[in-house]
Scaffold this active site. Structure first.
Site, PDB file in Angstrom:
ATOM      1  N   ASP A 153       0.830  -1.199   0.000  1.00  9.29           N
ATOM      2  CA  ASP A 153       0.000   0.000   0.000  1.00  9.29           C
ATOM      3  C   ASP A 153       0.874   1.262   0.000  1.00  9.29           C
ATOM      4  OD1 ASP A 153      -2.101   1.727   0.277  1.00  9.29           O
ATOM      5  OD2 ASP A 153      -2.891   0.847   2.121  1.00  9.29           O
ATOM      6  N   ASP A 211     -10.525   4.268  -1.484  1.00  8.23           N
ATOM      7  CA  ASP A 211     -11.188   3.255  -0.649  1.00  8.23           C
ATOM      8  C   ASP A 211     -12.707   3.187  -0.819  1.00  8.23           C
ATOM      9  OD1 ASP A 211      -8.589   3.283   0.234  1.00  8.23           O
ATOM     10  OD2 ASP A 211      -9.105   3.214   2.358  1.00  8.23           O
TER      11      ASP A 211
HETATM   12  C1  GLA Z   1      -5.478   2.439   2.731  1.00  8.68           C
HETATM   13  C2  GLA Z   1      -6.014   1.286   1.864  1.00  8.68           C
HETATM   14  C3  GLA Z   1      -7.033   0.492   2.670  1.00  8.68           C
HETATM   15  C4  GLA Z   1      -6.390  -0.028   3.940  1.00  8.68           C
HETATM   16  C5  GLA Z   1      -5.810   1.127   4.747  1.00  8.68           C
HETATM   17  C6  GLA Z   1      -4.995   0.630   5.935  1.00  8.68           C
HETATM   18  O1  GLA Z   1      -6.483   3.366   2.993  1.00  8.68           O
HETATM   19  O2  GLA Z   1      -6.595   1.772   0.690  1.00  8.68           O
HETATM   20  O3  GLA Z   1      -7.530  -0.584   1.885  1.00  8.68           O
HETATM   21  O4  GLA Z   1      -5.384  -0.954   3.605  1.00  8.68           O
HETATM   22  O5  GLA Z   1      -4.946   1.929   3.949  1.00  8.68           O
HETATM   23  O6  GLA Z   1      -4.405   1.660   6.643  1.00  8.68           O
END
Ligand code: GLA
Length: 385
Positions: A153, A211
């Site tokens: 990520d 997200d």
């Molecule tokens: C980002 C990702 C999420 C999750 C969070 C964790 O927002 O897009 O899917 O993994 O980080 O902190």
């Protein structure tokens, strides 16, 4: 190993290493993610409240609920598992995960696989330790623990597009060097047309959006917004419109059926994001409908696309390996409405035999078109032969 010369290293792991396109020298076992990965991820429901017990309970539920039989296999820990590095720089789990290897053994003993999470930056999105400067070491630690999947990520990573591409490729190569097949999931929210370069850094899937949340507007904005990305998906390399919210409680059953139908038509990874230890029979039925999952897991690996739109009404089609077509008739409007799928749009010839995949019902033979009454925010999902 990092050149464009198609040099493949011959070794014991040669079976897992293939020469690929110029620019990709090492690739993992080509059977990895041959169909979109299926499993569970801790983030959508538990966020930072994840711990060893939560993950074991999720594995138990996947194994015993019928989800494993339906194809769910990865049990993925998202952010907030990371502890401090030791003096040698080895990453350690925090106190919520006292024995990561033991946890992996437990998950494997259920016939499932364990996933983990990190960032190419120095910190993860929740502010924990990332892999920046420790890529090789972290990959080795994951492999030693028995990890089968890494979500990587972007978070605190800083750099231009070439730097970003290099950072993702660096971790991919580190994973391959471990000799352990590990699914590589890119998460950088669809920036910089990741779908165009995701395969070149060894990504088995890449997030195409920011997200998701447990909300019809957000889910449908993301899901229907995937139109046009279909040409970038193929076996081993999938567009990822983010994890499922089915069963998290803030959408209606028709909306969750839309979510599941759309993700399956899109050949999206199916990572359940609810509390599996407390799920209702209705949630389980939505997550495990074998006729719907079969669309997602169809081995031709074609991502579905929109063939017609009339205001809030949309028709999406996914061609299947057996020559039939999966067709979603969607109603994004605020009242029940008839939605028509014209066979010339779908591409099934003049007449077709239809089956309703949520009703589990053969509908008979139709000519030229099929019309269904579709509830608000709902879907009628059929297979046409
Ligand atoms: C980002 C990702 C999420 C999750 C969070 C964790 O927002 O897009 O899917 O993994 O980080 O902190």
């Amino acid at each position: 190993m990092h050149s464009n010369t198609r040099t493949c290293r011959l070794s014991v792991v040669a079976a897992y290493i293939i020469c690929f396109l110029p620019g990709i020298v090492l690739a993992q076992d080509p059977t990895i993610a041959a169909t979109p990965p299926m499993g569970w991820n801790s983030w959508n429901h538990f966020a930072c409240k994840v711990n060893d017990q939560v993950v074991r309970a999720a594995a138990d539920a996947v194994a015993s609920s019928g989800m494993k039989a339906a194809g769910y296999v990865y049990v993925n820990i998202d952010d907030c598992w990371e502890g401090k590095r030791d003096e040698q720089g080895n990453i350690r789990a925090n106190e919520k995960f006292p024995d990561m290897k033991g946890l992996a053994d437990y998950v494997h003993s259920q016939g499932l696989k364990l996933g983990i999470y990190s960032s190419p930056g120095p910190k993860t999105c929740a502010g924990y330790e990332g892999s920046f400067g420790h890529e090789e070491q972290d990959a080795q630690t994951y492999a030693a623990w028995g990890i089968d999947y890494l979500k990587y990520d972007y978070c605190s990573f800083k750099g231009d597009v070439p730097a970003q591409i290099a950072a993702y490729k660096k971790m991919h190569d580190a994973l391959v060097n471990t000799g352990r097949p590990i699914v590589f999931s890119l998460c950088q929210y669809g920036m910089d047309r990741v779908w165009a370069w995701g395969p070149s850094v060894g990504g088995n899937l890449w997030r195409t959006t920011d997200d998701i949340s447990d909300d019809y507007d957000r889910m449908s904005y993301i899901g229907f917004g995937q139109a046009g990305l279909e040409r970038f998906a193929a076996p081993g390399h999938w567009n990822d419109p983010d994890m499922l919210e089915v069963g998290n409680g803030k959408m209606k059953p028709d909306e969750y059926r839309t979510h599941m139908s759309l993700w399956c038509l899109l050949a999206a990874p199916l990572l359940a994001g609810n509390d599996l230890s407390k799920m209702s029979a209705e949630t389980l039925a939505i997550l495990t409908n074998p006729e719907v999952i079969a669309l997602d897991q169809d081995h031709a690996g074609v991502q579905g696309y929109r063939v017609a739109q009339e205001g809030p009404l949309e028709v999406w089609v996914k061609p299947l390996a057996d020559g039939s077509k999966a067709v979603g008739l969607f109603n994004r409007g605020e009242s029940k409405m008839p939605v028509t799928g014209y066979f010339r749009d779908v591409g099934v010839g003049e007449s077709a035999t239809l089956r309703d995949l949520w009703a589990h019902k053969d509908l008979g033979v139709f000519k030229d078109a099929f019309t269904a009454e579709v509830p608000t925010h709902g879907v009628v999902l059929v297979k046409m032969k």
